[in-house]
Write a protein that holds these residues in place. Structure first.
Motif, short mmCIF file in Angstrom:
data_model
loop_
_atom_site.label_atom_id
_atom_site.label_comp_id
_atom_site.label_asym_id
_atom_site.label_seq_id
_atom_site.Cartn_x
_atom_site.Cartn_y
_atom_site.Cartn_z
N LEU A 1 31.80 16.90 4.57
CA LEU A 1 33.03 17.18 5.24
C LEU A 1 32.97 18.01 6.19
CD1 LEU A 1 34.67 17.88 1.74
CD2 LEU A 1 34.46 15.80 2.66
N LEU A 2 31.58 18.62 6.47
CA LEU A 2 32.37 18.95 7.94
C LEU A 2 31.35 18.24 9.44
CD1 LEU A 2 30.70 22.43 7.39
CD2 LEU A 2 33.38 22.00 8.30
N ALA A 3 30.32 17.35 8.95
CA ALA A 3 29.77 16.62 9.66
C ALA A 3 30.97 15.89 9.84
CB ALA A 3 28.84 15.95 8.87
N ASN A 4 31.80 14.71 8.59
CA ASN A 4 32.38 14.18 9.69
C ASN A 4 33.78 14.43 10.20
OD1 ASN A 4 32.34 12.39 5.99
ND2 ASN A 4 31.23 12.20 7.32
N ASP A 5 34.54 15.72 9.53
CA ASP A 5 35.47 16.95 10.39
C ASP A 5 34.88 16.01 11.82
OD1 ASP A 5 37.33 18.66 10.79
OD2 ASP A 5 36.06 19.47 10.61
N SER A 6 33.76 16.63 12.33
CA SER A 6 32.50 16.34 14.03
C SER A 6 32.83 14.95 14.93
CB SER A 6 31.53 17.19 14.15
OG SER A 6 30.80 16.20 13.23
N GLY A 7 33.17 14.42 13.47
CA GLY A 7 33.44 12.87 13.95
C GLY A 7 32.19 12.03 13.47
N ASP A 8 31.03 12.74 12.90
CA ASP A 8 29.77 11.92 12.46
C ASP A 8 30.12 11.19 11.11
OD1 ASP A 8 28.91 12.84 15.28
OD2 ASP A 8 28.05 15.12 14.51
N HIS A 9 29.52 10.04 10.75
CA HIS A 9 28.78 9.97 9.78
C HIS A 9 28.53 10.42 9.17
CE1 HIS A 9 30.64 6.42 12.30
NE2 HIS A 9 31.37 5.73 10.65
N MET A 10 28.33 10.29 7.86
CA MET A 10 27.07 11.07 6.95
C MET A 10 26.63 9.93 6.54
SD MET A 10 25.28 13.49 6.72
CE MET A 10 26.03 15.64 6.80
N CYS A 11 25.23 9.58 6.37
CA CYS A 11 24.23 8.41 4.71
C CYS A 11 23.26 9.68 4.28
CB CYS A 11 23.91 8.51 5.82
SG CYS A 11 22.88 7.10 5.42
N LEU A 12 23.89 9.80 2.70
CA LEU A 12 23.45 9.97 2.23
C LEU A 12 22.24 9.86 0.72
CD1 LEU A 12 23.22 12.28 -0.11
CD2 LEU A 12 25.30 11.99 -1.36
N VAL A 13 21.28 9.46 1.07
CA VAL A 13 20.36 9.06 0.51
C VAL A 13 19.47 10.03 -1.00
CG1 VAL A 13 17.43 7.60 -0.09
CG2 VAL A 13 19.29 8.09 2.25
N LEU A 14 19.72 9.16 -1.91
CA LEU A 14 19.45 9.56 -3.50
C LEU A 14 18.78 9.26 -4.18
CD1 LEU A 14 22.81 9.76 -5.13
CD2 LEU A 14 22.29 11.22 -4.20
N LEU A 15 17.41 9.97 -4.29
CA LEU A 15 16.02 9.61 -4.34
C LEU A 15 15.73 10.34 -5.74
CD1 LEU A 15 13.76 10.39 -1.40
CD2 LEU A 15 15.18 8.39 -1.93
N ASP A 16 14.86 9.73 -6.49
CA ASP A 16 15.02 10.04 -8.32
C ASP A 16 12.87 9.08 -8.40
OD1 ASP A 16 15.75 10.26 -11.05
OD2 ASP A 16 14.39 9.00 -11.46
N LEU A 17 12.78 10.31 -9.21
CA LEU A 17 11.65 9.46 -9.31
C LEU A 17 10.89 9.15 -10.76
CD1 LEU A 17 9.63 13.11 -7.99
CD2 LEU A 17 10.28 10.96 -6.61
N THR A 18 10.10 7.95 -10.78
CA THR A 18 9.57 7.51 -11.79
C THR A 18 8.52 9.29 -13.30
OG1 THR A 18 9.45 5.72 -10.52
CG2 THR A 18 7.97 5.51 -12.87
N ALA A 19 8.39 8.86 -13.60
CA ALA A 19 8.09 10.23 -14.69
C ALA A 19 7.40 11.39 -13.79
CB ALA A 19 6.91 9.14 -15.54
#
Length: 790
Positions: free
Chosen positions: A407-425
């Motif tokens: 939200l702070l990054a958006n407040d400064s006018g930037d986009h934010m890319c969130l990557v959710l990583l999950d591991l196999t076993a």
């Protein structure tokens, strides 16, 4: 099922729209898709939850203007197969513990760890053969937990009266039978009430245990594998072995680990031995769960600890001082358990392996865990942005930090890319040699302590057990031990170099166990460049391959947050991440949408809460008002409060469904009429409305952050206000309010103004000396605000 007289085939109509929304909240599935009336429209519906409906047909019947709706429903029931295999089991009674203690005159014969453990095991089995010998029993369904001698006698009396009436057919015998039946029903109801009341009293300070126990009473048991033959056990054994070996072979370990070994500032060379008093405390705090191979069942072990405590103490201290873990401590019995209702019980992948280790080995691990955790905390070795398996950390604290940064990054006018990583076993593919290297060079473990971990990981074995059948023993050459106490902590230490890789690229991140959140601000000044993120992901992938870890691409998700809300046209070119881009993702149990309005999350909470309210209504007649309120808090209020700090700034129209859930819970508890005013009811129950519960959670996090009761990554966001010159406000415990643009996206503010909320509190609340005092004062203050305004 029936004629609902609602045109669900026209979802744009207001009545149909509200109805479909209602059944979605209650998690029902509507199966009729063909027209059911001669003039058109779908009026006759079949709604089901948790029941598979199949072969549904809509046919003309020539009798009514409605069609006939035919379908099949599979209803499961528990039954014991004829010719079921007989099992050998020990039968314990209240006198068994005292008889065991009378026979127990154990004298330690040796100081060798293996010999000492083997002697203790054989001695305990020999005594049990005298006081509780094994008997061959037939497996049979367990009776209801509240079924006791009183209800059994009432049922026998009822059946006796029924036989008399069937024999003579007299009216007086019929009346006696009815009276006996009525008495039996009252007896069962009273026994059920006493059982549930005792259950709630025993777990009233442990919501997790209370939820688990009450849920097991309300829900039918999960289906188990119907085939418990040795052949099926061997199939499960091979399936679990192949799953791990496949996951490891898909990772190409062709290069050495690039992790830089940093000289350790401190070294843990040995573990301290413990006293008998400390051993008793550890046993009392350890959950009584063990392995079928235990010589003493866990609960019985806790009962006879005064007589066997000295021998167990010698075994534990011998393990710690010699650095040798006995072989029988390293054997796990795996019992397959279906993952969730609705999965096909005949498919092996529908099951997860539940590993059961000996109870004494868990006591040993608990002692080692306490000393290792103390060493790690003292020297700040653990990853700061790893919230899994750590005190004062939670999924909510992790999500609060990540959401705040977004939200702070958006407040400064930037986009934010969130990557959710999950591991196999991930837990199953950990390499033991790499883990030992990590413990030695990253953590600083050496001497006999390192030898203990080497012995702990070496030569581990497991077998699969189903019913009375058991497979051969198989080697477990990799992975942290499932079902162990040390396993989660060892996995966190295994991932330590991952943080240094992300910091090297300047990428913000947050981990929870094997779930990793990576988020990068994308600025127009850099033409939305993804080069740092892609470069970092490439290096992470290489490092994981060298450490036998692998991304689970099916669960990898990417979401983009823009400063002006969701966009159908994304100005950012995500390149290789584009296939994973979604508008809504599930992150640590929270459904995040790209506009941050959390409508999907609120809808899921409302759906789940109403389901549990329906379930709880079934046990209301058996509980007192106080106990029923405790159960409602465990099942419903806990869901309303989960991650509710993120609801601040969400529109009131979005929050309203949550308030309706709380109102429904209050009406169920107090019996208030549907049309009655709910505000006086909430005030009498002393329940904060949803909006004020959100404020309460934020202020609670602020107080914890100021008093070292919160994770460091939250405490660093809260800065006390220090005026440039001496002012009267210097002693008022004010906080510095950060400068933000506070742009709005719909009804949602971009940053959570917790310092402003804190500064608006009365001085006596801000300066509370402890968390309980602060909580009590804050609740009183918010109650007055809530109900005065109402």
């Amino acid at each position: 099922m029936g004629d609902f007289n609602i045109h669900v085939c026209c979802p744009e109509k207001p009545l149909a729209k509200e109805f479909l929304r209602l059944i979605d909240y209650f998690n029902f599935v509507q199966y009729v898709t063909s027209l059911t009336h001669e003039q058109g429209h779908i009026l006759d519906l079949v709604l089901a939850h948790g029941l598979p409906v199949s072969n549904l047909e809509v046919l003309e019947n020539g009798i009514s203007d409605h069609m006939a709706v035919l379908f099949d429903v599979v209803l499961s029931h528990a039954a014991v197969k004829s010719g079921a295999p007989r099992c050998k089991r020990r039968i314990f009674n209240p006198r068994t513990a005292s008889r065991f203690s009378a026979f127990n005159n154990l004298c330690v014969p040796s100081s060798n760890t293996e010999e000492l453990t083997s002697w203790f095991d054989s001695s305990c089995r020999a005594i049990l053969d005298l006081v509780a010998p094994s008997k061959i029993v037939l497996p049979k369904p367990k009776p209801e937990p509240w079924f006791n001698d009183i209800t059994r006698a009432a049922r026998q009396e009822c059946r006796k009266a029924e036989r008399e009436w069937k024999k003579d057919k007299f009216h007086v015998s019929y009346q006696i039978w009815k009276d006996c039946w009525r008495n039996y029903q009252l007896t069962v109801k009273e026994a059920k009430r006493e059982y549930l009341s005792d259950l709630i009293l025993a777990n009233r300070h442990n919501p997790r245990a209370l939820f688990k126990t009450i849920d097991s009473v309300l829900k039918p048991p999960l289906p188990t594998c119907s085939d418990s033959s040795p052949e099926m056990c061997n199939r499960f054994l091979q399936f679990f072995i192949d799953k791990v070996s496949t996951a490891r072979t898909r990772v190409s370990n062709t290069a050495s680990d690039p992790s830089v070994h940093v000289p350790c500032s401190a070294v843990l060379n040995s573990f301290d031995t413990l006293s008998l008093a400390l051993l008793k405390d550890v046993v009392r705090q350890t959950k009584p769960s063990g392995s079928p191979c235990d010589s003493l069942p866990p609960r019985f072990f806790q009962e006879v600890l005064p007589s066997v405590g000295a021998s167990v103490l010698d075994i534990i201290n011998s393990n710690l001082s010699s650095g040798v873990v006995p072989q029988q401590f390293k054997h796990a019995v795996v019992q397959p358990l279906i993952k969730k209702p609705g999965l096909d019980p005949d498919v092996l992948s529908s099951y997860r392996p539940i590993s059961k280790l000996p109870f004494i080995s868990k006591i040993l691990e608990k002692v080692v865990h306490m000393q290792l955790k103390l060493f790690l905390d003292e020297h700040n070795i653990l990853e700061v942005f790893q919230s899994g398996f750590k005190t004062m950390h939670s999924t909510e604290s992790a999500l609060l930090r990540v959401s705040n940064d977004i939200l702070l990054a958006n407040d400064s006018g930037d986009h934010m890319c969130l990557v959710l990583l999950d591991l196999t076993a991930a837990f199953d593919t950990v390499d033991h040699s790499i883990l030992l290297t990590r413990l030695q060079h990253f953590v600083g473990i050496g001497g006999s302590a390192l030898e203990w971990f080497r012995s702990y990981l070496a030569d581990r074995t497991f077998c699969v057990s189903l019913g009375c059948s058991e497979t051969r023993t198989a080697a477990l050459s990799c992975g942290v031990p499932q079902g162990s106490i040390l396993g989660p902590l060892l996995f966190s230490l295994y991932l330590l170099p991952l943080g240094s890789i992300l910091r090297k690229h300047g990428i913000p991140f947050h981990c929870y166990a094997d779930d990793c959140q990576i988020y990068v601000p994308l600025s127009k000044k850099d033409t939305f460049s993804l080069r740092p993120l892609l470069s970092c992901l490439g290096e992470i992938k290489t490092w994981m391959a060298q450490n036998f870890l692998k991304f689970n691409e099916k669960k990898t998700e990417v979401i983009l947050f823009g400063p002006s809300g969701p966009c159908t046209f994304h100005p950012v070119v995500l390149g290789p991440l584009s296939p994973y881009l979604k508008l809504t993702v599930s992150n640590l149990g929270l459904k995040l949408d790209s506009d941050f309005k959390l409508d999907r999350q609120i809808g899921a909470v409302v759906k789940s809460s109403f389901f549990h309210l329906r379930q709880l209504a079934k046990i209301k007649p058996f509980l007192s008002h106080e106990h029923f309120e405790t159960v409602i808090h465990a099942f419903v209020t806990s869901r309303l409060d989960y991650c509710n700090a993120l609801y601040f700034g969400v529109s009131q129209s979005s929050i309203k469904p949550l308030q309706l859930v709380q109102n429904a819970a209050a009406r169920l508890l107090t019996g208030t009429r549907k049309r009655g005013h709910i505000t006086p009811t909430l005030a009498s129950l002393h329940w904060l409305p949803i909006h004020f519960r959100v404020i309460f959670k934020i202020l609670l996090f602020v107080f914890k952050s100021l008093n070292n009761l919160a994770p460091p990554y939250l405490s660093e966001l809260i800065r006390p206000y220090t005026p440039a010159r001496r002012l009267r406000s210097v002693d008022q415990s004010l906080l510095e309010v950060p400068r933000t643009k506070l742009r709005l996206r719909g009804d949602r503010a971009f940053s959570v103004p917790s310092p402003s909320l804190w500064n608006d509190l009365p001085l006596n609340i801000r300066q509370a000396s402890s968390l309980p005092i602060f909580t009590a004062l804050l609740k009183t203050h918010l109650y007055s605000l809530a109900f005065d305004s109402a």
